[in-house]
Design a protein around this motif. Structure first.
Motif, mmCIF file in Angstrom:
data_model
loop_
_atom_site.group_PDB
_atom_site.id
_atom_site.type_symbol
_atom_site.label_atom_id
_atom_site.label_comp_id
_atom_site.label_asym_id
_atom_site.label_seq_id
_atom_site.Cartn_x
_atom_site.Cartn_y
_atom_site.Cartn_z
ATOM 1 N N SER A 242 -2.136 -2.654 -2.167
ATOM 2 C CA SER A 242 -0.703 -2.809 -1.918
ATOM 3 C C SER A 242 -0.355 -2.775 -0.434
ATOM 4 O O SER A 242 0.605 -3.413 -0.001
ATOM 5 C CB SER A 242 0.082 -1.706 -2.634
ATOM 6 N N GLY A 308 1.038 5.653 -4.580
ATOM 7 C CA GLY A 308 0.181 4.765 -5.359
ATOM 8 C C GLY A 308 -1.295 4.946 -5.084
ATOM 9 O O GLY A 308 -2.123 4.194 -5.592
ATOM 10 N N GLN A 328 2.367 -3.818 -8.582
ATOM 11 C CA GLN A 328 2.461 -2.418 -8.996
ATOM 12 C C GLN A 328 2.886 -2.291 -10.455
ATOM 13 O O GLN A 328 2.397 -1.417 -11.181
ATOM 14 C CB GLN A 328 3.443 -1.676 -8.084
#
Length: 398
Positions: A242, A308, A328
């Motif tokens: 990410s 995350g 996500q």
């Protein structure tokens, strides 16, 4: 003793501001320094470790049983603990907890690599078999002459081969160690030999990184640079995907998949469970526990949950995991299913560091790939090295 990227100076300052009677000093995580402090009888009050190391720390009388602290805590409730925290339970005592964790056997695959190789993207709901991954790895591998420009599968062994082997055996209701952990059984363990032959063959076919064609960096870094078609990592790796600025895997170019199976029951536990324990020699257990609670439930825990980079250590924090981008959201869909198979607790051998297995495997695999020893001899050598280490460990513990 902790890493700065996992415990910042600002977080420490916030704790001390709220608790003016307690001073906290962070020492950078360093194995050599830790050993010296331990030998001197002045170990850090709190220190970083991995769940599978806990039994050895307990047997060596290095860590403090925190069961009573957990029982009396107003913020840390045992029924709120994520399943990975059971790695910190040994012989009835609870010796710490994970800072975060992941079901560690999921796959991350590169859509551009699959598209270029003409391989359909696998299902995001049904698990692949390891045999499927062998064929996919061959198709994803790309070469220019003698140079590998993309390896098919970066890390079938994950981070620790022996722990992966244990899970593959557990899927088939088999064990790697004797019931008392006094020895490892490899040569006379057909299921173990079968999986290790699988990894050996992947290396021999040069569709995974291996001693004769090693990773330029590490499999995760190779993946985000487009040098690997797929990697086997836990949810934590989604944090790296990410945040990478590399267009090869950014945005919608990476897909998160269920954990593969060898052919038995589905299991997807954590294999590392990095967390925090308290030294048995601490002179400040109450103050150390107060900081422990802060780290696991306060600002640092909230920040980790939202990042995350790992499933939170508390189930009550699960809802804080990020779901802002399409990637996500896709990760969370697969993760929620993966959590159903994460309750299994890896049986750690208390008498040796399992890096002995991995080091011996790598050394002997290189000889096997060069043709100087047979695969059978590779297995016997690893078995001998590990059993020697176990025996020495038992003697040291007494």
């Amino acid at each position: 003793m902790y890493q700065q990227n996992e415990l910042s100076d600002d977080e420490i300052k916030q704790f001390m501001k709220a608790n003016p009677g307690i001073t906290v000093e962070r020492i950078d995580n360093d194995a050599t320094k830790f050993k010296a402090m331990l030998t001197a009888g002045t170990p850090p009050d709190l220190f970083r470790t991995q769940g599978p190391v806990v039994p050895n720390l307990v047997e060596r009388k290095i860590v403090l049983d925190l069961s009573d602290y957990f029982k009396n805590s107003s913020v840390l409730k045992v029924d709120d603990l994520a399943p990975a925290n059971n790695l910190y339970v040994y012989k009835g005592g609870r010796y710490g907890m994970v800072k975060d964790w992941s079901p560690d056997f999921n796959l991350f695959v590169s859509k551009p690599a699959f598209e270029e190789a003409g391989v359909p993207l696998p299902s995001t709901t049904e698990p692949l078999r390891y045999s499927d991954l062998h064929e996919i790895a061959k198709k994803l591998t790309k070469r220019e002459g003698d140079r590998t420009t993309r390896i098919g599968w970066g890390n079938p062994e994950g981070l620790v081969l022996v722990r992966t082997l244990q899970i593959v055996l557990a899927e088939q209701d088999q064990n790697l160690y004797s019931p008392d952990f006094s020895e490892i059984t490899l040569a006379d363990n057909p299921k173990a030999v079968e999986f290790l032959k699988y990894v050996h063959d992947l290396a021999k076919e040069n569709v995974i990184w291996n001693p004769l064609n090693p990773s330029p960096s590490w499999a995760g870094d190779d993946f985000v640079k487009g040098q690997v078609g797929m990697v086997r990592y836990g949810y934590w790796f989604s944090g790296m995907v990410s945040t990478t600025k590399d267009a090869v895997v950014g945005g919608d170019k990476t897909v998160f998949l269920p954990a593969p199976t060898w052919g038995g029951k589905r299991l997807n536990p954590t294999i590392s469970g990095t967390g925090m324990v308290m030294a048995r020699a601490t002179k400040n257990p109450d103050a150390a526990w107060k900081f422990f609670e802060y780290y696991m439930t306060g600002g640092p825990a909230q920040t980790r949950a939202k990042s995350g980079w790992g499933v939170p250590p508390l189930k009550s924090l699960y809802a804080q995991m990020p779901q802002e981008t399409d990637f996500q959201k896709q990760v969370q869909q697969v993760l929620q299913d993966s959590l159903k198979y994460a309750d299994y607790v890896l049986a750690a051998n208390p008498y040796y560091d399992d890096s002995v297995f991995d080091t011996s495997w790598t050394t002997n695999l290189e000889q096997a790939l060069r043709g100087s020893i047979s695969f059978d001899q590779l297995i016997k050598n690893v078995e001998s090295d590990v059993n020697t280490a176990i025996s020495e460990g038992k003697t040291a513990i007494g």
